[in-house]
Design an enzyme around this catalytic site. Structure first.
Site, PDB file in Angstrom:
ATOM      1  N   LYS A  46      26.621  73.724   4.369  1.00  0.00           N
ATOM      2  CA  LYS A  46      27.947  73.370   3.948  1.00  0.00           C
ATOM      3  C   LYS A  46      28.595  72.326   4.840  1.00  0.00           C
ATOM      4  O   LYS A  46      29.536  71.643   4.426  1.00  0.00           O
ATOM      5  CB  LYS A  46      28.845  74.622   3.969  1.00  0.00           C
ATOM      6  CG  LYS A  46      28.411  75.741   3.088  1.00  0.00           C
ATOM      7  CD  LYS A  46      29.400  76.924   3.316  1.00  0.00           C
ATOM      8  CE  LYS A  46      28.846  78.170   2.687  1.00  0.00           C
ATOM      9  NZ  LYS A  46      29.619  79.361   3.096  1.00  0.00           N
ATOM     10  N   GLU A 102      24.654  64.588   7.597  1.00  0.00           N
ATOM     11  CA  GLU A 102      24.851  65.837   8.344  1.00  0.00           C
ATOM     12  C   GLU A 102      26.149  65.790   9.133  1.00  0.00           C
ATOM     13  O   GLU A 102      26.605  64.714   9.533  1.00  0.00           O
ATOM     14  CB  GLU A 102      23.698  66.022   9.346  1.00  0.00           C
ATOM     15  CG  GLU A 102      22.573  66.909   8.869  1.00  0.00           C
ATOM     16  CD  GLU A 102      22.932  68.395   8.840  1.00  0.00           C
ATOM     17  OE1 GLU A 102      24.113  68.739   8.759  1.00  0.00           O
ATOM     18  OE2 GLU A 102      21.995  69.200   8.868  1.00  0.00           O
ATOM     19  N   ASP A 103      26.706  66.948   9.385  1.00  0.00           N
ATOM     20  CA  ASP A 103      27.871  67.003  10.271  1.00  0.00           C
ATOM     21  C   ASP A 103      27.452  66.958  11.729  1.00  0.00           C
ATOM     22  O   ASP A 103      28.079  66.311  12.546  1.00  0.00           O
ATOM     23  CB  ASP A 103      28.734  68.247   9.971  1.00  0.00           C
ATOM     24  CG  ASP A 103      27.929  69.535  10.010  1.00  0.00           C
ATOM     25  OD1 ASP A 103      26.713  69.484   9.765  1.00  0.00           O
ATOM     26  OD2 ASP A 103      28.515  70.594  10.294  1.00  0.00           O
ATOM     27  N   ASP A 106      21.823  69.035  16.222  1.00  0.00           N
ATOM     28  CA  ASP A 106      21.866  69.886  17.420  1.00  0.00           C
ATOM     29  C   ASP A 106      20.431  70.090  17.913  1.00  0.00           C
ATOM     30  O   ASP A 106      19.869  69.194  18.554  1.00  0.00           O
ATOM     31  CB  ASP A 106      22.556  71.205  16.988  1.00  0.00           C
ATOM     32  CG  ASP A 106      23.009  72.064  18.127  1.00  0.00           C
ATOM     33  OD1 ASP A 106      22.203  72.310  19.035  1.00  0.00           O
ATOM     34  OD2 ASP A 106      24.153  72.534  18.128  1.00  0.00           O
ATOM     35  N   PHE A 155      31.098  74.243  22.139  1.00  0.00           N
ATOM     36  CA  PHE A 155      31.109  74.787  20.781  1.00  0.00           C
ATOM     37  C   PHE A 155      32.181  74.106  19.957  1.00  0.00           C
ATOM     38  O   PHE A 155      33.361  74.392  20.100  1.00  0.00           O
ATOM     39  CB  PHE A 155      31.288  76.307  20.779  1.00  0.00           C
ATOM     40  CG  PHE A 155      30.834  76.885  19.480  1.00  0.00           C
ATOM     41  CD1 PHE A 155      29.496  77.192  19.274  1.00  0.00           C
ATOM     42  CD2 PHE A 155      31.709  77.049  18.429  1.00  0.00           C
ATOM     43  CE1 PHE A 155      29.056  77.661  18.050  1.00  0.00           C
ATOM     44  CE2 PHE A 155      31.275  77.523  17.193  1.00  0.00           C
ATOM     45  CZ  PHE A 155      29.945  77.825  17.011  1.00  0.00           C
ATOM     46  N   VAL A 156      31.728  73.188  19.095  1.00  0.00           N
ATOM     47  CA  VAL A 156      32.674  72.367  18.339  1.00  0.00           C
ATOM     48  C   VAL A 156      32.882  72.906  16.921  1.00  0.00           C
ATOM     49  O   VAL A 156      31.948  73.403  16.289  1.00  0.00           O
ATOM     50  CB  VAL A 156      32.222  70.884  18.280  1.00  0.00           C
ATOM     51  CG1 VAL A 156      32.449  70.221  19.630  1.00  0.00           C
ATOM     52  CG2 VAL A 156      30.776  70.740  17.852  1.00  0.00           C
ATOM     53  N   ASP A 162      31.837  74.909  11.329  1.00  0.00           N
ATOM     54  CA  ASP A 162      32.434  76.244  11.324  1.00  0.00           C
ATOM     55  C   ASP A 162      32.103  77.067  12.556  1.00  0.00           C
ATOM     56  O   ASP A 162      31.182  76.763  13.307  1.00  0.00           O
ATOM     57  CB  ASP A 162      31.925  77.014  10.105  1.00  0.00           C
ATOM     58  CG  ASP A 162      30.481  77.500  10.289  1.00  0.00           C
ATOM     59  OD1 ASP A 162      29.609  76.655  10.624  1.00  0.00           O
ATOM     60  OD2 ASP A 162      30.221  78.701  10.135  1.00  0.00           O
ATOM     61  N   ARG A 168      36.440  75.216   9.190  1.00  0.00           N
ATOM     62  CA  ARG A 168      35.899  73.995   8.574  1.00  0.00           C
ATOM     63  C   ARG A 168      37.024  73.051   8.164  1.00  0.00           C
ATOM     64  O   ARG A 168      36.838  71.845   8.086  1.00  0.00           O
ATOM     65  CB  ARG A 168      35.063  74.337   7.332  1.00  0.00           C
ATOM     66  CG  ARG A 168      33.797  75.131   7.632  1.00  0.00           C
ATOM     67  CD  ARG A 168      32.888  75.133   6.401  1.00  0.00           C
ATOM     68  NE  ARG A 168      31.871  76.167   6.443  1.00  0.00           N
ATOM     69  CZ  ARG A 168      30.662  76.037   6.979  1.00  0.00           C
ATOM     70  NH1 ARG A 168      30.315  74.907   7.556  1.00  0.00           N
ATOM     71  NH2 ARG A 168      29.790  77.021   6.956  1.00  0.00           N
TER      72      ARG A 168
HETATM   73  C1  PRP Z   1      24.600  73.455  11.040  1.00  0.00           C
HETATM   74  C2  PRP Z   1      24.856  71.983  10.738  1.00  0.00           C
HETATM   75  C3  PRP Z   1      23.487  71.414  10.617  1.00  0.00           C
HETATM   76  C4  PRP Z   1      22.667  72.269  11.582  1.00  0.00           C
HETATM   77  C5  PRP Z   1      22.413  71.511  12.835  1.00  0.00           C
HETATM   78  O1  PRP Z   1      24.363  74.130   9.847  1.00  0.00           O
HETATM   79  O2  PRP Z   1      25.594  71.812   9.561  1.00  0.00           O
HETATM   80  O3  PRP Z   1      22.969  71.528   9.315  1.00  0.00           O
HETATM   81  O4  PRP Z   1      23.449  73.436  11.847  1.00  0.00           O
HETATM   82  O5  PRP Z   1      21.762  72.292  13.772  1.00  0.00           O
HETATM   83  P1  PRP Z   1      20.243  72.071  14.216  1.00  0.00           P
HETATM   84  O6  PRP Z   1      20.086  70.630  14.573  1.00  0.00           O
HETATM   85  O7  PRP Z   1      20.128  72.976  15.435  1.00  0.00           O
HETATM   86  O8  PRP Z   1      19.348  72.518  13.106  1.00  0.00           O
HETATM   87  P2  PRP Z   1      24.438  75.729   9.671  1.00  0.00           P
HETATM   88  O9  PRP Z   1      23.053  76.294   9.639  1.00  0.00           O
HETATM   89  O10 PRP Z   1      25.370  76.296  10.703  1.00  0.00           O
HETATM   90  O11 PRP Z   1      25.061  75.875   8.228  1.00  0.00           O
HETATM   91  P3  PRP Z   1      26.403  75.222   7.624  1.00  0.00           P
HETATM   92  O12 PRP Z   1      26.133  73.754   7.405  1.00  0.00           O
HETATM   93  O13 PRP Z   1      26.598  75.966   6.359  1.00  0.00           O
HETATM   94  O14 PRP Z   1      27.518  75.437   8.625  1.00  0.00           O
END
Ligand code: PRP
Length: 183
Positions: A46, A102-103, A106, A155-156, A162, A168
């Site tokens: 999301k 992507e947001d 990580d 932790f952003v 979220d 969000r």
């Molecule tokens: C978050 C974010 C990326 C991912 C990045 O998604 O939106 O998709 O983590 O992290 P990584 O590089 O360690 O894989 P999340 O799984 O929290 O789901 P969301 O997008 O629904 O918040």
């Protein structure tokens, strides 16, 4: 008066104005790269929904939009490393030039998994665009083709990101007070 979400924010890391200005630059750069190439903006839900909506309007290239929903965090603060497709793409991407939105990048687990997945589905090219890049946490050999801001290992939340599905709709990138996630 601070809102009930603002009370939980320790500090603002990236302001609304900074986000807006940077997205305008990114949109322009994507236009230069993709003019005449009919790219497909593919948002990873999301988290990407806010960024996606601003980015596509900042890039007036002929294009279409698609979404995939994945999850790997399972409401924890660190990735489990296992990426699950929660909602798959609804169209054939064979031969398409993808702009994967992507947001945050990580550990890289999500985009490492998705890059492979989109290749097997026949994408012609994959360009990774992320609003935030947190290189200090990288486990997988993944780099963004374009990143809005490099952020430290804090932790952003906000602007799509979220904590336990909340925050969000905070309009900037903020750092959450540690007591919120140690509750
Ligand atoms: C978050 C974010 C990326 C991912 C990045 O998604 O939106 O998709 O983590 O992290 P990584 O590089 O360690 O894989 P999340 O799984 O929290 O789901 P969301 O997008 O629904 O918040």
């Amino acid at each position: 008066m601070k809102s009930e979400m603002e009370i939980d924010i320790l500090k603002i890391l990236v302001t609304e104005e900074q986000i807006k200005a940077r997205i305008a630059e990114m949109g322009e750069e994507l236009y230069q790269r993709f003019e005449g190439k009919n790219p497909l903006f593919l948002g990873v839900l999301k988290g990407s929904f806010v960024f996606m909506s601003d980015l596509v309007r900042a890039c007036q290239v002929k294009s279409d939009v698609e979404f995939i929903a994945v999850s790997s965090y399972e409401n924890a603060t660190a990735s489990s490393g296992r990426v699950k497709i929660v909602h798959d793409i609804q169209q054939d991407i064979t031969g398409r030039n993808l702009i994967v939105v992507e947001d945050i990048l990580d550990s890289g687990s999500t985009l490492a998994f998705l890059s492979e997945y989109f290749k097997t589905r026949g994408a012609a090219s994959i360009t990774i665009v992320t609003l935030l890049d947190k290189p200090s946490r990288r486990i997988k050999a993944i780099t963004a083709d374009m990143a809005g801001f490099v952020v430290p290992d804090e932790f952003v939340v906000g602007y799509g990101l979220d904590y336990c599905q909340q925050y969000r709709n905070v309009p900037y990138i903020g750092v959450l007070k540690p007591e919120v996630y140690s509750r």
